[in-house]
Design an enzyme around this catalytic site. Structure first.
Site, PDB file in Angstrom:
ATOM      1  N   GLN A  52      21.436 -15.627  21.344  1.00 13.43           N
ATOM      2  CA  GLN A  52      22.814 -15.355  20.940  1.00 13.43           C
ATOM      3  C   GLN A  52      23.628 -14.976  22.167  1.00 13.43           C
ATOM      4  OE1 GLN A  52      23.187 -12.051  18.227  1.00 13.43           O
ATOM      5  NE2 GLN A  52      25.399 -12.295  17.985  1.00 13.43           N
TER       6      GLN A  52
ATOM      7  N   ASP B 249      33.454 -25.677  17.570  1.00 11.33           N
ATOM      8  CA  ASP B 249      32.835 -25.110  18.774  1.00 11.33           C
ATOM      9  C   ASP B 249      33.419 -25.805  20.011  1.00 11.33           C
ATOM     10  OD1 ASP B 249      29.887 -23.483  19.246  1.00 11.33           O
ATOM     11  OD2 ASP B 249      30.716 -24.625  20.932  1.00 11.33           O
TER      12      ASP B 249
ATOM     13  N   ASN C 175      21.917 -17.890  15.542  1.00 10.21           N
ATOM     14  CA  ASN C 175      21.208 -17.355  16.697  1.00 10.21           C
ATOM     15  C   ASN C 175      21.406 -15.837  16.721  1.00 10.21           C
ATOM     16  OD1 ASN C 175      20.577 -19.986  17.516  1.00 10.21           O
ATOM     17  ND2 ASN C 175      22.454 -20.161  18.716  1.00 10.21           N
TER      18      ASN C 175
ATOM     19  N   HIS D 138      28.048 -15.224  13.815  1.00 11.15           N
ATOM     20  CA  HIS D 138      28.567 -16.571  13.572  1.00 11.15           C
ATOM     21  C   HIS D 138      27.435 -17.479  13.153  1.00 11.15           C
ATOM     22  CE1 HIS D 138      27.449 -16.263  17.833  1.00 11.15           C
ATOM     23  NE2 HIS D 138      27.094 -17.544  17.763  1.00 11.15           N
TER      24      HIS D 138
ATOM     25  N   HIS E 286      26.358 -21.457  13.165  1.00 11.59           N
ATOM     26  CA  HIS E 286      26.641 -22.805  13.666  1.00 11.59           C
ATOM     27  C   HIS E 286      26.377 -23.791  12.533  1.00 11.59           C
ATOM     28  CE1 HIS E 286      26.418 -21.865  18.110  1.00 11.59           C
ATOM     29  NE2 HIS E 286      25.729 -20.833  17.640  1.00 11.59           N
TER      30      HIS E 286
HETATM   31  P1  AMP Z   1      25.656 -18.466  20.413  1.00 12.50           P
HETATM   32  O1  AMP Z   1      25.019 -18.955  21.672  1.00 12.50           O
HETATM   33  O2  AMP Z   1      24.858 -18.728  19.188  1.00 12.50           O
HETATM   34  O3  AMP Z   1      26.105 -17.032  20.536  1.00 12.50           O
HETATM   35  O4  AMP Z   1      26.932 -19.380  20.211  1.00 12.50           O
HETATM   36  C1  AMP Z   1      28.186 -19.109  20.740  1.00 12.50           C
HETATM   37  C2  AMP Z   1      28.975 -20.372  20.591  1.00 12.50           C
HETATM   38  O5  AMP Z   1      30.335 -20.068  20.723  1.00 12.50           O
HETATM   39  C3  AMP Z   1      28.656 -21.454  21.640  1.00 12.50           C
HETATM   40  O6  AMP Z   1      28.244 -22.643  20.977  1.00 12.50           O
HETATM   41  C4  AMP Z   1      29.975 -21.628  22.370  1.00 12.50           C
HETATM   42  O7  AMP Z   1      30.211 -22.958  22.745  1.00 12.50           O
HETATM   43  C5  AMP Z   1      30.970 -21.140  21.353  1.00 12.50           C
HETATM   44  N1  AMP Z   1      32.220 -20.635  21.862  1.00 12.50           N
HETATM   45  C6  AMP Z   1      32.403 -19.672  22.805  1.00 12.50           C
HETATM   46  N2  AMP Z   1      33.709 -19.423  22.981  1.00 12.50           N
HETATM   47  C7  AMP Z   1      34.376 -20.225  22.111  1.00 12.50           C
HETATM   48  C8  AMP Z   1      35.745 -20.426  21.803  1.00 12.50           C
HETATM   49  N3  AMP Z   1      36.717 -19.754  22.426  1.00 12.50           N
HETATM   50  N4  AMP Z   1      36.072 -21.358  20.860  1.00 12.50           N
HETATM   51  C9  AMP Z   1      35.101 -22.044  20.227  1.00 12.50           C
HETATM   52  N5  AMP Z   1      33.790 -21.883  20.464  1.00 12.50           N
HETATM   53  C10 AMP Z   1      33.428 -20.997  21.393  1.00 12.50           C
END
Ligand code: AMP
Ligand code: ZN
Length: 114
Positions: free
Chosen positions: A94, A29, A87, A100, A102
């Site tokens: 989300q 992440d 999420n 995805h 985590h």
């Molecule tokens: P969510 O809030 O559960 O949708 O999580 C999305 C996650 O994606 C967050 O923890 C972000 O930090 C992560 N994220 C967004 N863009 C990228 C990226 N390009 N590479 C790695 N992680 C990312």
């Protein structure tokens, strides 16, 4: 379709990969919330867990993803435990609309989550 995780899955955007096979990808992440914080995604686009159906194809894919969690946690040294979070939707907070999970570890997690 404009999806950042699809772009990561097909290599258009680089990521710090931890595990990859034909069906899934695991990468770090960008904004880690724990000493270890990676995301596990199916390469196929699902908007969220709510878009996963009871089709044989979806069951195989999600079963495959879950079956690889222990491979990923072993490679990251998470023998003391971890948290796997999905999420979902507005209340789930989300932000990226590509399914995805985590995977967070190397610190003691709190409960209830925020
Ligand atoms: P969510 O809030 O559960 O949708 O999580 C999305 C996650 O994606 C967050 O923890 C972000 O930090 C992560 N994220 C967004 N863009 C990228 C990226 N390009 N590479 C790695 N992680 C990312
Ligand atoms: Zn996508």
């Amino acid at each position: 379709m404009d999806c950042i995780f699809c772009a990561i899955a097909n290599g258009e955007i680089t990521s710090n990969k931890v595990y990859e096979d034909e069906e899934i990808l695991c990468f770090h992440d960008l904004e880690p919330q724990a000493p270890v914080h990676v995301l596990i995604i199916p390469k196929k686009h699902f908007e969220s867990l709510e878009a996963v159906t009871e089709s044989a194809e979806d069951k195989e894919l999600l079963g495959h993803l879950m079956s690889k969690v222990h491979v990923i946690t072993e490679s990251l040294g998470l023998e003391n435990g971890y948290r796997l979070v999905c999420n979902t939707g507005e209340d789930g907070n989300q932000t990226v609309k590509h399914l995805h999970f985590h995977l967070l570890g190397k610190r003691k997690m709190a409960w209830p989550p925020g």
